[in-house]
Design a protein around this motif. Structure first.
Motif, PDB file in Angstrom:
ATOM      1  N   LEU A  97       2.259   1.552  -3.608  1.00 44.48           N
ATOM      2  CA  LEU A  97       1.068   1.940  -4.272  1.00 44.48           C
ATOM      3  C   LEU A  97       1.010   3.540  -4.134  1.00 44.48           C
ATOM      4  N   THR A  98       0.530   3.807  -2.956  1.00 40.22           N
ATOM      5  CA  THR A  98       0.269   5.155  -2.750  1.00 40.22           C
ATOM      6  C   THR A  98       1.102   6.114  -3.302  1.00 40.22           C
ATOM      7  N   GLY A  99       2.691   5.940  -3.163  1.00 43.19           N
ATOM      8  CA  GLY A  99       3.622   6.753  -3.607  1.00 43.19           C
ATOM      9  C   GLY A  99       3.495   6.956  -4.965  1.00 43.19           C
ATOM     10  N   ASN A 105       0.822  -1.202   0.171  1.00 39.16           N
ATOM     11  CA  ASN A 105       0.328  -0.146  -0.168  1.00 39.16           C
ATOM     12  C   ASN A 105       0.911   1.143   0.222  1.00 39.16           C
ATOM     13  N   LYS A 106       1.955   1.156   0.540  1.00 36.46           N
ATOM     14  CA  LYS A 106       2.863   2.507   0.897  1.00 36.46           C
ATOM     15  C   LYS A 106       3.327   2.744  -0.545  1.00 36.46           C
ATOM     16  N   ARG A 154      -0.040  11.391 -10.236  1.00 36.92           N
ATOM     17  CA  ARG A 154      -0.994  12.457 -10.359  1.00 36.92           C
ATOM     18  C   ARG A 154       0.296  14.017 -10.523  1.00 36.92           C
ATOM     19  N   ALA A 176       0.851   6.282  -6.977  1.00 37.13           N
ATOM     20  CA  ALA A 176      -0.281   7.036  -7.427  1.00 37.13           C
ATOM     21  C   ALA A 176       0.001   8.620  -7.312  1.00 37.13           C
ATOM     22  N   ARG A 177       0.660   8.885  -6.035  1.00 31.12           N
ATOM     23  CA  ARG A 177       0.943  10.573  -6.058  1.00 31.12           C
ATOM     24  C   ARG A 177       1.898  10.894  -7.191  1.00 31.12           C
TER      25      ARG A 177
END
Length: 1000
Positions: A836-838, A833-834, A844, A840-841
């Motif tokens: 994947l979140t990074g 999750n960490k 973006r 994604a950011r």
């Protein structure tokens, strides 16, 4: 002591008179006079202004004088010509066009040409300011005769006749020259004088014959006219002939000879020059080696300039007589303007006259510098000399005043004062002022009261007044009563007004003592603190004050109501004496005599300039009676009749005497000129004729709408004039008269061709065409530049898209996705999750910045941190990074190009650090350089860029770096200041990327 002298009534005017009919009676009278020791014959002498080479005359040896139709006096000398306007001489010589320096005669014809008869026989003339001679005129070359021309005649037809000193007469009819020679020895034309009578007959009177022209030649005539020489004949305006023969002056008119004046043979034999007949005054003037003699019809004769060789006498249009002599020229002013001199040579006891007054019996009392007072009876010119007892004390009589009520005359020197009493009965009743203690005193001035018997003294120690000058002519300096009969401080002048008030001036200024009260007027005005040399009173009570440097002051009701200075016409502001007569103020200055009238409204100041040689700094005092002005001077007693001088003077007319344009002399008779463009320098000379004064002011202007400019010069030089139309005007005024008529010259200076309308029109069209083409070129270039910028911007956008694509490296994306899969398979959901979140950011953020050309430092750092954390997550401890930023940097306001740093950071990780087994570190350093640049360094300790390229066979260069470099080059073409980029290897390994960005 009194000695009496009688002046002969027959000697009362000028130098010597005698009547040829009364010679015996005159001799008898002279014999009787010589038997009387106390009597002698004396006379007054007329003053003649004298002009020599020191005054500007070409030479003192003068042969001939002529006044032209404009009024100028021309003088022929042995050193050329002189033209005189009353003030200045303008001289002409061979350099100006004269054929010889020695000019014998001057003549003027009807066309106002001035003809000059030279000693070398060559003829020349002046016309419109230009000299013509044999070198520039064919006619004059034909008229050359190599003989001296002695006579000149212009007949009714305009023909010129010339008589010579040889057997030759020359005729010029305007087209051709004809010469006449007499073949007979006893009928030759030697020294022929030519005359045309009323009927048009031409006569030649020579030394040997009298001949008449018959239209073809000269033939003997029985005409009885027989002049003594060509100098003793003169053509009159009415075409009659005046001449001298052995019996005297005669006139030949209407074929008749008329005897005018009988002249003694001895006077005729003494003649050495030309004669002049004054037909208005019926007088003949004879020039001789012993002076100029004038004789009237009764035989009365006067001699002028005795002992001086006179060559000619003429009278000008103002009735002044002029004399050409071997010592310059002299002028005898007209009868109304003459000054007369009575001096020691005429019978006075001294030439130096210090003071003057007049008693009720028309006798002038003259104080001299020889302890003598001369008493001159102006009716019969009888003179008495009164000697004073104490020579040393009364040597110089500085003041003398008539006491009409007591029939007394008071006089003073520096060291004493006396009075003659009962002056109509005796000369011996004299009393002297005493100081009781015999103390010495110095008298500056004294004044007599008309209301009582007071006498005031201005002494060097103060002001003293005596209460009764009749009974007691003495004072006691030890018993002064200050502010009662004595006022201390050095004094200069005292004056009793008609009310008996005492006015005096001292070192403090003007004061008044009246009714026992002292009034210090000098406190009212600073001008009243100045030295006052004289005080007089007008009929209306106004005081007139002669100051020492401040002109004349008018003082009334405790105020200065008027001041007259040099600006108003005074010859000088230092005024010494005043005299009031007939509401006119006469003032002496140290530069001359002035008469002031109309002082209540329009002030008129007249300067007696024609006597300036006599009436200047040597004038000590004055007395004005009803018709005559008397001046006590160091040269004697000067007097003239001022009543006749009050006649209104004609306004001076100014003449332009020469015009020179760019070095070329132009005719002065033209009043309109057109000049081509050149140096545009124009030189004017001009003058106004006035023989009574040199006080002439001129004014000029170059445009009738411009202001007048006043000047004293008679020469004006206008240089660098612009093209255009001009009107040169000049006028003159003498003393305080109105301005006379203007002399005008209009001239036009043409424009250069490049100043013409056609040239300017072509130039405007040409310039307009050039501007049009230039505008088209600039517009086209601007459009091309705009299109080029559009292309650059499009290219930048393409590069930015490619850079964006390069930033999302497929290997990077693949590796991130593998990491996420790995964490999922190992059921490490937290790490998955960490990451994947990074990721994604990062995706973006990538999408946000791809729409911007410039982003803030804060945005760039946020993006780099996201990217570096993902890379750190992959490589673990093998990869380290730090970011250092200057605290002075405003992260939210400082802009840099987007997508600038990530390609270099990625390149450092993949090609610098990853090839090393031990891993490495990246340091990002952001600093300010002054106020204008932002410096960014990306430093890694990898293998080094140069080492990495050596190991690669294909020399691959990062696509992101290549795109970034190309973007920076394109931005440098658009922006004012380019972005600097430098990539280099650090020593053996490691790489530094240096980027310098201009701040916006």
């Amino acid at each position: 002591m009194s000695i009496s002298k009688n002046i002969l009534a027959g000697f009362s005017d000028d130098i010597r008179y005698f009547n040829t009919k009364n010679v015996f009676r005159l001799l008898l009278l002279l014999f009787l006079l010589t038997l009387t020791v106390s009597k002698s014959a004396i006379a007054q002498t007329t003053y003649l202004p004298h002009y020599t080479s020191k005054n500007g005359l070409a030479s003192n040896n003068c042969y001939y004088i002529l006044q032209d139709k404009k009024g100028f006096i021309w003088i022929a000398t042995d050193a050329g010509l002189s033209r005189f306007d009353g003030t200045n001489f303008q001289n002409f010589s061979i350099e100006d066009g004269l054929p010889d320096t020695q000019i014998l005669q001057i003549k003027e014809d009807r066309e106002e040409r001035l003809w000059f008869l030279a000693l070398n026989g060559q003829l020349s003339y002046l016309k419109d300011g230009k000299f013509y001679n044999r070198n520039n005129n064919k006619l004059l070359k034909e008229l050359n005769s190599n003989t001296v021309i002695v006579s000149f005649l212009e007949d009714k037809k305009g023909r010129i006749w010339l008589g010579t000193n040889a057997n030759l007469i020359i005729l010029w009819d305007g087209k051709s020259v004809k010469k006449f020679i007499s073949p007979k020895v006893n009928e030759q034309f030697t020294n022929a004088f030519l005359h045309e009578d009323e009927f048009g007959n031409i006569y030649a009177y020579s030394d040997l014959s009298r001949q008449k022209y018959d239209g073809k030649s000269f033939k003997l005539t029985n005409n009885q006219v027989n002049p003594l020489s060509y100098m003793t004949a003169c053509n009159a305006p009415d075409r009659s002939l005046y001449y001298l023969d052995e019996k005297g002056l005669k006139q030949y008119k209407q074929n008749k000879i008329i005897s005018l004046i009988a002249i003694p043979d001895n006077l005729l034999k003494n003649m050495a020059g030309y004669f002049y007949y004054d037909y208005k005054g019926k007088e003949v003037w004879l020039a001789s080696n012993n002076g100029a003699l004038v004789m009237n019809q009764s035989g009365k004769t006067v001699m002028y300039l005795q002992g001086i060789s006179v060559n000619q006498s003429i009278k000008d249009s103002n009735d002044n007589m002029w004399f050409a002599t071997n010592q310059g020229i002299y002028m005898l002013p007209n009868v109304n303007s003459r000054l007369s001199i009575i001096d020691a040579e005429s019978g006075l006891s001294s030439n130096v006259i210090k003071s003057i007054t007049k008693d009720a019996k028309n006798r002038l009392w003259l104080g001299t510098d020889d302890a003598v007072i001369d008493i001159l009876n102006i009716k019969n010119y009888e003179i008495d000399e009164v000697g004073l007892d104490d020579y040393k004390k009364y040597k110089t009589i500085k003041q003398i005043t008539f006491d009409s009520k007591n029939e007394s005359v008071y006089f003073s020197s520096d060291y004493g004062l006396g009075v003659f009493k009962n002056i109509y009965k005796t000369r011996d009743d004299v009393k002297y002022l005493k100081e009781t203690n015999n103390s010495m005193f110095v008298i500056k001035h004294f004044s007599l009261s008309e209301t009582d018997h007071k006498l005031a003294l201005a002494l060097s120690s103060g002001v003293v007044f005596l209460s009764d000058r009749i009974k007691k002519l003495e004072f006691n300096s030890l018993k002064y009563r200050e502010k009662e009969d004595f006022f201390k401080d050095r004094s200069y002048h005292v004056f009793y007004d008609r009310n008996g008030g005492l006015w005096f001036s001292n070192v403090n200024g003007l004061s008044q003592f009246a009714n026992g009260r002292l009034i210090q007027h000098f406190k009212n005005n600073v001008l009243l603190t100045k030295r006052i040399n004289d005080i007089q009173q007008l009929p209306d009570g106004t005081l007139i004050l002669a100051t020492d440097g401040y002109g004349i002051l008018f003082y009334k009701n405790n105020k200065i109501i008027k001041q007259i200075t040099q600006k108003n016409g005074l010859t000088n502001d230092i005024c010494t004496k005043l005299f009031i007569k007939n509401n006119e103020i006469w003032a002496l200055t140290n530069k001359g005599v002035n008469k002031i009238s109309g002082y209540t409204d329009r002030t008129e100041v007249i300067n007696f300039d024609y006597g300036k040689d006599l009436l200047t700094e040597d004038v000590n005092n004055l007395y004005i009676d009803d018709s005559t002005a008397y001046f006590a001077t160091n040269k004697g007693l000067i007097l003239f009749n001022y009543i006749n001088n009050n006649a209104t003077r004609s306004l001076p007319k100014v003449y332009i005497t020469s015009i020179i344009k760019d070095g070329e002399r132009l005719p002065v008779n033209k009043d309109n000129f057109t000049f081509e463009s050149g140096n545009n320098t124009i030189f004017f000379t001009f003058g106004a004729v006035d023989f009574t004064t040199s006080d002439i002011t001129y004014r000029y202007r170059l445009n009738e709408n411009s202001k007048w400019i006043e000047t004293r010069t008679r020469r004006l030089d206008f240089s660098a004039l612009q093209a255009g139309d001009y009107l040169f005007e000049v006028s003159a005024k003498s003393q305080n008269n109105d301005w006379g008529p203007s002399a005008k010259i209009t001239f036009t200076i043409k424009k250069y061709f490049w100043q013409s309308l056609w040239f300017l029109s072509i130039l405007i069209l040409l310039v307009g065409y050039v501007f049009y083409k230039l505008a088209v070129y600039i517009t086209r270039r601007q459009k091309d530049k705009e299109q080029q910028q559009l292309r650059l911007k499009n290219r930048i956008l393409m590069l930015e898209q490619q850079a964006l694509q390069a930033m999302m490296n497929p290997h990077f994306v693949f590796n991130v996705m593998n990491s996420i899969q790995h964490y999922i398979n190992t059921q490490n959901t937290t790490s998955a999750n960490k990451v994947l979140t990074g990721f994604a950011r990062l995706i973006r953020k990538n999408l946000e910045i791809c729409t911007k050309s410039y982003i803030t430092i804060e945005e760039e750092l946020e993006y780099l941190n996201l990217y570096l954390k993902l890379e750190k997550n992959r490589f673990g401890d093998k990869f380290q990074y730090t970011i250092n930023i200057d605290d002075d940097i405003d992260r939210d306001e400082t802009l840099i190009p987007s997508m600038l740093l990530q390609p270099y950071v990625e390149n450092a990780i993949w090609h610098g650090i990853m090839p090393k087994e031990t891993g490495g570190k990246i340091e990002i350093d952001i600093r300010l350089q002054g106020d204008h640049y932002l410096n960014i360094k990306i430093i890694d300790d990898g293998v080094g860029i140069e080492n990495s390229l050596k190991e690669k066979k294909d020399k691959h260069i990062s696509k992101g770096m290549q795109l970034t470099r190309e973007r920076l080059n394109l931005l440098g073409q658009i922006e004012a200041k380019p972005i600097q980029l430098d990539v280099h290897q650090n020593a053996e390994n490691g790489t530094t990327v240096f980027i310098s960005i201009p701040l916006k």
